[in-house]
Motif scaffolding. Structure first.
Motif, PDB file in Angstrom:
ATOM      1  N   ASP A  72      18.750  -1.096   6.137  1.00 44.11           N
ATOM      2  CA  ASP A  72      18.866  -1.998   4.988  1.00 44.11           C
ATOM      3  C   ASP A  72      18.057  -1.467   3.804  1.00 44.11           C
ATOM      4  N   LYS A  73      18.722  -1.031   2.771  1.00 44.03           N
ATOM      5  CA  LYS A  73      18.065  -0.455   1.591  1.00 44.03           C
ATOM      6  C   LYS A  73      17.486  -1.527   0.660  1.00 44.03           C
ATOM      7  N   ASN A  74      17.813  -2.786   0.891  1.00 45.26           N
ATOM      8  CA  ASN A  74      17.324  -3.875   0.042  1.00 45.26           C
ATOM      9  C   ASN A  74      15.977  -4.426   0.504  1.00 45.26           C
ATOM     10  N   LYS A  75      15.441  -3.896   1.591  1.00 47.69           N
ATOM     11  CA  LYS A  75      14.160  -4.367   2.120  1.00 47.69           C
ATOM     12  C   LYS A  75      13.169  -3.222   2.178  1.00 47.69           C
ATOM     13  N   SER A  76      11.921  -3.533   1.859  1.00 48.32           N
ATOM     14  CA  SER A  76      10.848  -2.541   1.937  1.00 48.32           C
ATOM     15  C   SER A  76      10.481  -2.284   3.398  1.00 48.32           C
TER      16      SER A  76
ATOM     17  N   TYR B 167       0.829  -1.195   0.000  1.00 47.62           N
ATOM     18  CA  TYR B 167       0.000   0.000   0.000  1.00 47.62           C
ATOM     19  C   TYR B 167       0.865   1.246   0.000  1.00 47.62           C
ATOM     20  N   SER B 168       0.291   2.340  -0.450  1.00 47.91           N
ATOM     21  CA  SER B 168       1.003   3.610  -0.500  1.00 47.91           C
ATOM     22  C   SER B 168       0.085   4.715   0.015  1.00 47.91           C
TER      23      SER B 168
ATOM     24  N   PHE C 100      -5.341   1.964  -2.547  1.00 54.31           N
ATOM     25  CA  PHE C 100      -4.000   2.443  -2.224  1.00 54.31           C
ATOM     26  C   PHE C 100      -2.933   1.402  -2.525  1.00 54.31           C
ATOM     27  N   LYS C 101      -3.290   0.284  -3.172  1.00 58.03           N
ATOM     28  CA  LYS C 101      -2.301  -0.737  -3.520  1.00 58.03           C
ATOM     29  C   LYS C 101      -1.290  -0.155  -4.489  1.00 58.03           C
TER      30      LYS C 101
ATOM     31  N   ASN D 191       5.070   5.056   7.767  1.00 60.99           N
ATOM     32  CA  ASN D 191       5.529   5.038   6.382  1.00 60.99           C
ATOM     33  C   ASN D 191       4.402   4.833   5.379  1.00 60.99           C
ATOM     34  N   GLY D 192       3.149   4.811   5.848  1.00 64.87           N
ATOM     35  CA  GLY D 192       1.997   4.771   4.961  1.00 64.87           C
ATOM     36  C   GLY D 192       1.843   3.494   4.156  1.00 64.87           C
ATOM     37  N   VAL D 193       2.205   2.339   4.735  1.00 62.74           N
ATOM     38  CA  VAL D 193       2.161   1.098   3.960  1.00 62.74           C
ATOM     39  C   VAL D 193       1.146   0.081   4.483  1.00 62.74           C
ATOM     40  N   GLY D 194       0.151   0.523   5.250  1.00 66.73           N
ATOM     41  CA  GLY D 194      -0.902  -0.377   5.724  1.00 66.73           C
ATOM     42  C   GLY D 194      -0.680  -0.834   7.148  1.00 66.73           C
TER      43      GLY D 194
END
Length: 165
Positions: A70-74, A6-7, A157-158, A111-114
């Motif tokens: 870690d920049k490789n993980k969301s 989500y965003s 918001f997906k 972070n607005g991701v659900g």
């Protein structure tokens, strides 16, 4: 890598979390066998304040700082890892699963991701997966399952069309 599903803006995610707070607390209270109804949970939330809990364990602080860098993980993947790490390592005397879920959801909301919330009808499978993780220390299966089953938001918001199908 698990993409954020989500965003939301931070404000939208906070509103979504407020709208779902009672359900989130109700579901997570089942971790410790609290047998209240959803309306009873709402009553408790309406009348109870909670003091903050500080953690000053050096190893935990380092683990969390490294994970968050870690920049490789969301954000979603980091949140799932934070949640299961805190659950397994039992850094508090009581309420580890509840606290871990709240910490992970705070990061998701900021972070607005659900939200992360395991539906009650999935608990038999969740209990097996978390037991396996506690036994073998392999978080990969429960992370993937949680990503598929436990990440919640509003479909408009997906972030990708693949998830909308």
């Amino acid at each position: 890598m698990f993409e954020d599903k989500y965003s939301f803006s931070q404000d939208q995610n906070r509103r979504f979390a407020k709208m779902n707070l009672t359900r989130l607390v109700f579901t997570n209270s089942k971790f410790v066998g609290v047998n209240t109804t959803l309306p009873q949970t709402q009553t408790i939330i309406d009348g109870v304040g909670v003091n903050g809990i500080s953690i000053d364990e050096h190893a935990e602080e380092n683990y969390l700082q490294e994970l968050l860098k870690d920049k490789n993980k969301s954000v979603t993947e980091k949140s799932i890892e934070i949640m299961y790490h805190l659950m397994k390592n039992k850094i508090f005397r009581n309420g580890n699963k509840r606290t871990a879920t709240l910490v992970a959801n705070k990061y998701m909301i900021d972070n607005g991701v659900g939200l992360i919330n395991i539906p009650l009808y999935c608990w038999d499978e969740w209990n097996k997966l978390i037991s396996d993780y506690y036994y073998d220390n392999d978080m990969s299966k429960i992370k993937e399952w949680t990503y598929k089953v436990g990440i919640q938001g509003i479909d408009i918001f997906k972030t990708n069309t693949k998830d909308k199908q």
